[in-house]
Structure formats: structure tokens, C-alpha cells
Design a protein around this motif. Structure first.
Motif, PDB file in Angstrom:
ATOM      1  N   PRO A 294       6.723  -0.178  -4.944  1.00 38.61           N
ATOM      2  CA  PRO A 294       6.992  -0.110  -3.676  1.00 38.61           C
ATOM      3  C   PRO A 294       8.476   0.321  -3.563  1.00 38.61           C
ATOM      4  O   PRO A 294       8.837   1.003  -2.742  1.00 38.61           O
ATOM      5  CB  PRO A 294       7.146  -1.405  -2.922  1.00 38.61           C
TER       6      PRO A 294
ATOM      7  N   SER B  56       9.196  -2.478   2.254  1.00 42.66           N
ATOM      8  CA  SER B  56       8.528  -1.332   1.959  1.00 42.66           C
ATOM      9  C   SER B  56       7.100  -1.683   1.605  1.00 42.66           C
ATOM     10  O   SER B  56       6.565  -1.133   0.721  1.00 42.66           O
ATOM     11  CB  SER B  56       9.240  -0.374   0.891  1.00 42.66           C
TER      12      SER B  56
ATOM     13  N   SER C 213       4.414   2.253   1.266  1.00 37.32           N
ATOM     14  CA  SER C 213       5.492   3.239   0.672  1.00 37.32           C
ATOM     15  C   SER C 213       5.009   4.548   0.820  1.00 37.32           C
ATOM     16  O   SER C 213       3.767   4.834   1.065  1.00 37.32           O
ATOM     17  CB  SER C 213       5.720   2.780  -0.742  1.00 37.32           C
TER      18      SER C 213
ATOM     19  N   SER D 210       9.261   4.094  -3.005  1.00 34.45           N
ATOM     20  CA  SER D 210       8.968   4.950  -1.563  1.00 34.45           C
ATOM     21  C   SER D 210      10.153   6.020  -1.388  1.00 34.45           C
ATOM     22  O   SER D 210      11.301   5.619  -1.604  1.00 34.45           O
ATOM     23  CB  SER D 210       9.188   3.966  -0.562  1.00 34.45           C
TER      24      SER D 210
ATOM     25  N   SER E  71       0.831  -1.241   0.050  1.00 30.82           N
ATOM     26  CA  SER E  71      -0.157   0.031   0.082  1.00 30.82           C
ATOM     27  C   SER E  71       0.911   1.077   0.056  1.00 30.82           C
ATOM     28  O   SER E  71       2.082   1.197   0.167  1.00 30.82           O
ATOM     29  CB  SER E  71      -0.970  -0.143   1.233  1.00 30.82           C
ATOM     30  N   ARG E  72       0.393   2.590  -0.235  1.00 28.19           N
ATOM     31  CA  ARG E  72       1.037   3.613  -0.153  1.00 28.19           C
ATOM     32  C   ARG E  72       0.562   4.767   0.314  1.00 28.19           C
ATOM     33  O   ARG E  72      -0.877   4.935   0.297  1.00 28.19           O
ATOM     34  CB  ARG E  72       1.618   3.997  -1.378  1.00 28.19           C
TER      35      ARG E  72
ATOM     36  N   HIS F 218       8.748   7.513   5.629  1.00 27.56           N
ATOM     37  CA  HIS F 218       9.572   6.457   4.678  1.00 27.56           C
ATOM     38  C   HIS F 218      10.607   5.843   5.244  1.00 27.56           C
ATOM     39  O   HIS F 218      10.859   4.789   5.249  1.00 27.56           O
ATOM     40  CB  HIS F 218       9.833   7.171   3.356  1.00 27.56           C
TER      41      HIS F 218
END
Length: 364
Positions: free
Chosen positions: A316, A260, A263, A319, A195-196, A250
Motif C-alpha cells: 500500500p 491507503s 492504492s 500508492s 486493494s489497488r 491517489h
């Protein structure tokens, strides 16, 4: 006559010239970085992300703040089109309803949900987090989200403290996104796929400088002592804080999990024709838009949102990147924004504020 006087007062202010000179230089230097990368070897990043939107209830969930106008609205349209289950967050229930209808009219297969929340209010953010979790449970959806886009932002021209006593611009542009991200991090970590967090920052951060990062400066209380509200400086400062936070989050997530799984990416849309400048005298806004249009630097919300969409769809490995200019391109942000010591100071101060408000919330 009153409007003319207002325009003259603003044109004579240091804030106006800061915007005209410093912000222009910052924007041009960002495009110069893109040009340099193109000449000496392009620095672009793959945007074929690890999230593969699908039809049905298994669609990845994307939360977008400030989703009822400008960049947030354009991002919501684009990500709904790409198959995301889009959760729109905004301050106005009427505008949320209108935006939902607009997206549905254009894309009948869009899956959408809306929540009313004010990013300058901790109480409102906390209520939204609880409502989101309840909705996921009631809808029998997996208790996770895949993308959080912290897009909500304002450019205020006068001091209007929040109910928590913070400067409203800093609260909306930085403190609110920090609190929301902290509260939604468990849902992001709970995702079955990487996910981010996408933080929408600005080229204006290049003009900002930071002397200290104590509670008074992070909440904006220190700016209330100024004779004239330094709107341009506070806007730059809030966007620099958002960037320092992006890099620190991060780093912290990488220390916990090097893969990560969550990210964190910054996205700079450039100069976009939105209503963010609505508090400035209308003649000034028209002049600014015309000036940037002549220079070829004025973008539509759809064009500006490209960097945000690139960040939302990125892999990812990206990131900690700073997206700018669309087409999956990244550049370097300012040297100050990449100072790990400053970022750690900001993180610690922001966590203290978060903990204080959480305690207050539980007592009430």
C-alpha cells in the motif's frame, strides 16, 4: 501499389516523425533514469504485497481489461499462476473463450471468469459492472475485488467517434478506465485486505502537452477539426490523462483514508511487441519493431508485463508510484503529469462527463 502509396503517405506525415523522434527520446530517457538510479543508488520498491493469494474460494479477485492479447493476456497468465481469481474483460467473446482455454491448459488450477465489454462505451462498462456484481452474488463470493488493472488501449489511425460522441482512442485509453474505476471503487473499498488500481500508461506521455482540460478536449471532440487525424498526439494525450488521473485519485483517497486501503499505481511496460500498432501500415510496423529490436528495446508481452505485475503485487505504501523496467523499479514521470492543478481540472471535467452519462443512462 496501394500499400506502397499508403506507406509513403504515412512516412511523410508529421505523426510518423513524432513517433520516430519523440517516442524514441522519451523511451531512452526513461531507461536513462533507471541507469542513473543504478549508478547513484538504486530506486527499487518492495513487491512483497499485502495480498496473499490462496487456494479455494477465498482467492483475491483481479479484474483485467484488454485481457485477450498482448500485455493483458500476459498479465492474466502471470496473476492466475500466482493464485488470483482472474476476471478477464475483452471485446470479443471468441477471444475471451480462447484465452480462458489457453490459461487452463497451462494452469489447470487457475480460477477464471470472463466478461464481454467495450471500454469505449459507457453503456457497455455499466452493464459489465452490474454483471460483475451479480456474478459475485451468485457465486457466494465476498462483494469486493482486490485488483483492477486498466490495461485496454488502442492506437487508432482514423477518427471513429463512439456512440457517446467521444473520440474512440481517448474513450478507450482514458475515459473508459476513469468510468470503470469510478464504478468499481465501492468494490475495491469493500475489500478485507488493501486493494489497488493499476493503470497501464506509456512513456509516450512525455511527448504530450495540455493547453486546456474542458469537455471538448477530454472527449477528443477538439481533435475532430484537424485536417489529418493526429493519432500520435491523441495517443500521448490519452496516456498523460490516465497518469494525471492516477495521481489525483491517489491524492483523493489519501485525504479520505491515510492508510491507503485502496492504492493507485501507474505501470509503464516500455516498448512491447503487441498488436496495438495493427492499424498502421504493416511495413511501418515491421520497420519499427526491427528498429527497436536492434536498439535492444523491444520486449515480449511477458517481459513488458513485469511492471504491471510488480504494481499489482506492490504494498500500500507504493500508492502514487510509477513502475517501469520490471524488477520492482520505479522512475519519475514527466513534470506535466505531476501537476496537481491540471490533475484536479481533469478530475472535475471527467466527473462532469461521468455524471452526465449516468443521468442519461438512468433516463433511458
Amino acid at each position: 501499389m496501394r500499400e506502397v502509396k499508403e506507406v509513403l503517405c504515412f512516412v511523410c506525415s508529421s505523426e510518423f516523425w513524432r513517433m520516430v523522434l519523440f517516442w524514441n527520446i522519451a523511451l531512452v530517457s526513461s531507461y536513462f533514469q533507471l541507469l542513473k538510479a543504478r549508478i547513484f543508488g538504486s530506486k527499487s520498491t518492495s513487491i512483497s504485497g499485502s495480498i496473499n493469494p490462496q487456494n479455494g474460494s477465498s482467492r483475491p479477485i483481479c479484474v483485467i481489461t484488454g485481457a485477450t492479447s498482448g500485455l493483458g493476456k500476459a498479465t492474466a497468465f502471470a496473476l492466475a499462476e500466482k493464485g488470483f481469481y482472474v476476471v478477464l474483460v475483452g471485446r470479443s467473446s471468441q477471444l475471451l473463450s480462447e484465452t480462458l482455454k489457453e490459461i487452463k491448459n497451462k494452469n489447470k488450477d487457475a480460477q477464471l471468469k470472463s466478461f464481454e465489454a467495450d471500454m469505449s462505451s459507457f453503456e457497455s462498462i455499466f452493464t459489465f459492472k452490474n454483471s460483475l456484481e451479480q456474478w459475485l452474488s451468485d457465486s457466494a463470493l465476498h462483494p469486493s475485488i482486490q485488483v483492477l488493472v486498466n490495461n485496454a488501449g488502442i492506437l487508432a489511425t482514423s477518427s471513429r467517434p463512439t456512440i457517446d460522441g467521444y473520440d474512440r482512442m481517448i474513450a478507450t485509453n482514458y475515459v473508459g478506465p476513469f468510468f470503470l474505476t469510478k464504478l468499481l471503487l465501492p468494490l475495491l473499498k469493500n475489500s478485507n485486505v488493501p486493494s489497488r488500481v493499476v493503470n497501464v500508461t506509456s512513456f509516450t506521455h512525455h511527448s504530450a502537452f495540455i493547453q486546456k482540460l474542458d469537455k471538448d478536449s477530454v472527449t477528443g471532440v477538439c481533435f475532430s477539426t484537424s485536417n489529418q487525424y493526429p493519432c500520435a498526439r491523441i495517443y500521448e494525450y490519452s496516456k498523460l490523462c490516465l497518469l494525471l488521473f492516477s495521481y489525483e485519485l491517489h491524492r483523493q483517497l489519501r485525504l479520505i483514508d491515510d492508510s491507503s486501503h485502496v492504492s493507485v499505481i501507474a505501470a509503464d511496460p516500455g516498448f512491447v511487441k503487441t498488436n496495438i500498432m495493427r492499424e498502421l501500415p504493416c511495413y511501418i510496423t515491421s520497420m519499427v519493431f526491427l528498429g527497436f529490436k536492434i536498439l535492444g528495446l523491444l520486449q515480449s508481452p511477458e517481459d513488458g508485463a513485469e511492471s504491471i505485475i510488480d504494481a499489482a503485487l506492490s504494498t500500500p505504501e507504493t500508492s502514487g508510484a510509477y513502475y517501469f523496467g520490471g524488477k520492482g523499479r520505479t522512475i519519475e514521470s514527466s513534470q506535466v503529469s505531476r501537476d496537481p492543478k491540471l490533475a484536479k481540472q481533469l478530475w472535475e471535467t471527467s466527473c462532469d462527463l461521468f455524471n452526465d452519462l449516468q443521468l442519461l443512462h438512468h433516463h433511458n
